[in-house]
Design an enzyme around this catalytic site. Sequence first.
Site, PDB file in Angstrom:
ATOM      1  N   GLY A  94       0.786  -1.228   0.000  1.00  0.00           N
ATOM      2  CA  GLY A  94       0.000   0.000   0.000  1.00  0.00           C
ATOM      3  C   GLY A  94       0.817   1.276   0.000  1.00  0.00           C
ATOM      4  O   GLY A  94       0.269   2.370   0.183  1.00  0.00           O
ATOM      5  N   HIS A 101       8.027   6.164   5.542  1.00  0.00           N
ATOM      6  CA  HIS A 101       7.284   7.056   6.438  1.00  0.00           C
ATOM      7  C   HIS A 101       6.434   6.249   7.400  1.00  0.00           C
ATOM      8  O   HIS A 101       5.787   5.285   7.013  1.00  0.00           O
ATOM      9  CB  HIS A 101       6.422   8.058   5.663  1.00  0.00           C
ATOM     10  CG  HIS A 101       5.558   7.455   4.601  1.00  0.00           C
ATOM     11  ND1 HIS A 101       6.060   7.039   3.385  1.00  0.00           N
ATOM     12  CD2 HIS A 101       4.236   7.187   4.565  1.00  0.00           C
ATOM     13  CE1 HIS A 101       5.080   6.550   2.642  1.00  0.00           C
ATOM     14  NE2 HIS A 101       3.964   6.612   3.342  1.00  0.00           N
ATOM     15  N   HIS A 103       3.213   6.362   9.563  1.00  0.00           N
ATOM     16  CA  HIS A 103       1.953   7.093   9.769  1.00  0.00           C
ATOM     17  C   HIS A 103       1.600   7.080  11.254  1.00  0.00           C
ATOM     18  O   HIS A 103       1.669   6.037  11.912  1.00  0.00           O
ATOM     19  CB  HIS A 103       0.794   6.383   9.064  1.00  0.00           C
ATOM     20  CG  HIS A 103       0.779   6.478   7.584  1.00  0.00           C
ATOM     21  ND1 HIS A 103       0.029   7.423   6.909  1.00  0.00           N
ATOM     22  CD2 HIS A 103       1.384   5.734   6.633  1.00  0.00           C
ATOM     23  CE1 HIS A 103       0.178   7.234   5.600  1.00  0.00           C
ATOM     24  NE2 HIS A 103       1.001   6.220   5.404  1.00  0.00           N
TER      25      HIS A 103
HETATM   26  P1  5GP Z   1       1.402   5.738   1.824  1.00  0.00           P
HETATM   27  O1  5GP Z   1       0.179   5.333   1.056  1.00  0.00           O
HETATM   28  O2  5GP Z   1       2.619   5.822   0.955  1.00  0.00           O
HETATM   29  O3  5GP Z   1       1.612   4.890   3.060  1.00  0.00           O
HETATM   30  O4  5GP Z   1       1.097   7.168   2.391  1.00  0.00           O
HETATM   31  C1  5GP Z   1       1.470   8.341   1.762  1.00  0.00           C
HETATM   32  C2  5GP Z   1       0.847   9.476   2.546  1.00  0.00           C
HETATM   33  O5  5GP Z   1       1.471  10.674   2.156  1.00  0.00           O
HETATM   34  C3  5GP Z   1      -0.653   9.634   2.320  1.00  0.00           C
HETATM   35  O6  5GP Z   1      -1.332   9.610   3.558  1.00  0.00           O
HETATM   36  C4  5GP Z   1      -0.752  10.982   1.617  1.00  0.00           C
HETATM   37  O7  5GP Z   1      -1.911  11.704   1.978  1.00  0.00           O
HETATM   38  C5  5GP Z   1       0.509  11.695   2.070  1.00  0.00           C
HETATM   39  N1  5GP Z   1       1.034  12.651   1.103  1.00  0.00           N
HETATM   40  C6  5GP Z   1       1.205  12.454  -0.220  1.00  0.00           C
HETATM   41  N2  5GP Z   1       1.731  13.556  -0.795  1.00  0.00           N
HETATM   42  C7  5GP Z   1       1.915  14.458   0.198  1.00  0.00           C
HETATM   43  C8  5GP Z   1       2.423  15.797   0.232  1.00  0.00           C
HETATM   44  O8  5GP Z   1       2.807  16.390  -0.760  1.00  0.00           O
HETATM   45  N3  5GP Z   1       2.450  16.411   1.446  1.00  0.00           N
HETATM   46  C9  5GP Z   1       2.015  15.791   2.583  1.00  0.00           C
HETATM   47  N4  5GP Z   1       2.082  16.488   3.718  1.00  0.00           N
HETATM   48  N5  5GP Z   1       1.529  14.545   2.587  1.00  0.00           N
HETATM   49  C10 5GP Z   1       1.472  13.877   1.412  1.00  0.00           C
END
Ligand code: 5GP
Length: 141
Positions: A94, A101, A103
Amino acid sequence: MNSDCIFCKIVNKEVFAAVLFEDDDIMAFMDIKPINEGHSLVITKKHAVLVDELEEELYLKLFPIGRKIANKIKEVFPETKGIMYFIADGEHAGQEVPHVHLHIIPRKPNDGFDFTFDPAYYDRLLTEEERTKVKDKLIPI
Ligand code: 5GP
Ligand code: ZN
């Protein structure tokens, strides 16, 4: 630094982020599309796609900052009834942004966010033998 990576751009201050915390190794900022109010991301400043690409010492620095943020979220947003600490490690887990990162997701009752499972999942508990067989494949870790 990966010049195509949005989180590296945030680290470099080329792209705005509402930064909660920053030191030499770690940065934490508000998610642009929060699941609930306070949803934050804790990242290593060093670009790595997968957890396994990070030195252990650096990887472990994500969690204390994450816990501090979680505690502050619970204090400031009392509707928060639990915290989901979550890392999607790889596209098939996912991961949408290919930069490690953690969450910090505040959860409240009936917030509409959940993992979904195939209905068959709910009926199936592994036997002792089945669990042992899987464990035997994995040890030694
Ligand atoms: P993943 O799906 O990779 O675990 O989560 C990526 C997260 O990064 C998502 O919750 C998304 O909303 C956040 N995200 C994506 N692009 C940006 C951005 O440009 N700035 C910030 N602050 N969050 C971002
Ligand atoms: Zn990056």
